[in-house]
Design an enzyme around this catalytic site. Sequence first.
Site, PDB file in Angstrom:
ATOM      1  N   HIS A  98       0.827  -1.212   0.000  1.00  0.00           N
ATOM      2  CA  HIS A  98       0.000   0.000   0.000  1.00  0.00           C
ATOM      3  C   HIS A  98       0.861   1.262   0.000  1.00  0.00           C
ATOM      4  O   HIS A  98       0.374   2.345   0.330  1.00  0.00           O
ATOM      5  CB  HIS A  98      -0.911   0.015   1.229  1.00  0.00           C
ATOM      6  CG  HIS A  98      -1.767  -1.195   1.377  1.00  0.00           C
ATOM      7  ND1 HIS A  98      -2.656  -1.595   0.401  1.00  0.00           N
ATOM      8  CD2 HIS A  98      -1.847  -2.114   2.377  1.00  0.00           C
ATOM      9  CE1 HIS A  98      -3.272  -2.694   0.800  1.00  0.00           C
ATOM     10  NE2 HIS A  98      -2.789  -3.036   1.984  1.00  0.00           N
TER      11      HIS A  98
ATOM     12  N   HIS B 179      -7.320  -4.285  -0.891  1.00  0.00           N
ATOM     13  CA  HIS B 179      -6.699  -5.586  -1.149  1.00  0.00           C
ATOM     14  C   HIS B 179      -7.382  -6.288  -2.316  1.00  0.00           C
ATOM     15  O   HIS B 179      -7.121  -7.458  -2.578  1.00  0.00           O
ATOM     16  CB  HIS B 179      -6.795  -6.493   0.084  1.00  0.00           C
ATOM     17  CG  HIS B 179      -6.261  -5.883   1.329  1.00  0.00           C
ATOM     18  ND1 HIS B 179      -7.064  -5.222   2.233  1.00  0.00           N
ATOM     19  CD2 HIS B 179      -4.998  -5.814   1.809  1.00  0.00           C
ATOM     20  CE1 HIS B 179      -6.315  -4.780   3.236  1.00  0.00           C
ATOM     21  NE2 HIS B 179      -5.064  -5.103   3.001  1.00  0.00           N
TER      22      HIS B 179
END
Length: 334
Positions: A56, A218
């Site tokens: 991320h 995700h």
Amino acid sequence: MRMLINSAESVVADALRGMAAAHPELDVDVERRVVVRRDARVGGRVGVVSGGGSGHEPMHAGFVGHGMLSAACPGEVFTSPVPDQMVRAAAAVDCGQGVLFVVKNYTGDVLNFEMAAELAEEDGLRIERVLVNDDVAVTDSLYTAGRRGTGATLFVEKVAGAAAEEGAPLERVAALARRVNESSRSFGVALSACTTPAKGSPTFDLPDGEMELGVGIHGEPGRERRAVMSAREIAEIAVGAVLEELTETGPADGPVLALVNGMGATPLLELYGFHAEVARLLAQRRVPVARTLVGNYVTSLDMAGCSVTLCRVDEELLRLWDAPVQTAALRWGR
């Protein structure tokens, strides 16, 4: 698989070694997976610690530095860091004023930070935890009970870090962080799936010509799939979904911080074009925008797409947002 890596097994360690070489102001423990600002204990301030699965970037390690995080704990790709990392980070930054854990609402993160808080408190540290759960797309998902934590994490970490830098006590830093989370809402869109190094292929099936509305960071399913639309049409859905629930958090005419966030593979040319549509819609709805941030900040590896996060702010929150910050990924005022 086309990735600029040595191996799936070493990708996180290699990235941390690269961060250490690029940012000598950070103390990067590659083996034990903790990133700490070297002056974390200078000034006797509250420590602010966050972390989560890698993939991320720049969240979270890219936000370690003056005016933001004291330390970050990177896990494996899309995998929560373990409690030992969090306890180690808290001990490394504690000056006797306590430590705030900023936790995104994903089951692994929540459980591991909770365990870490208990262990740290047994060692004599004072710990507060703030849960970030700003995503309006879905209530429960593959990794979450309740709303997911997404783009508002950046706002929470910035405001909490600024308050800690000013010398605010732990309870005040935590209260401000919670207020930011309560005042923020987000909505994400995927135009392509992401590919994890370990899998080497897309993490979910998104046929050509389709998009996922409300996707998680995700690759979790969102609200629905539709044929790919224009930036204008996507912005109308995303902004509408955010504003529908943002009105619950404060005066409808209050100013907002606006984040147009890339998921990792969307170029700035497209993100700025998308932001033009977001800005147009906010102006039409008479939502004053105090500050804007456009770019890749809370990503999902190589996913194409974007998210919109809005946070209602008052004078105090805006002052803390504007306060000087110097991290690998966010810097102004110094």
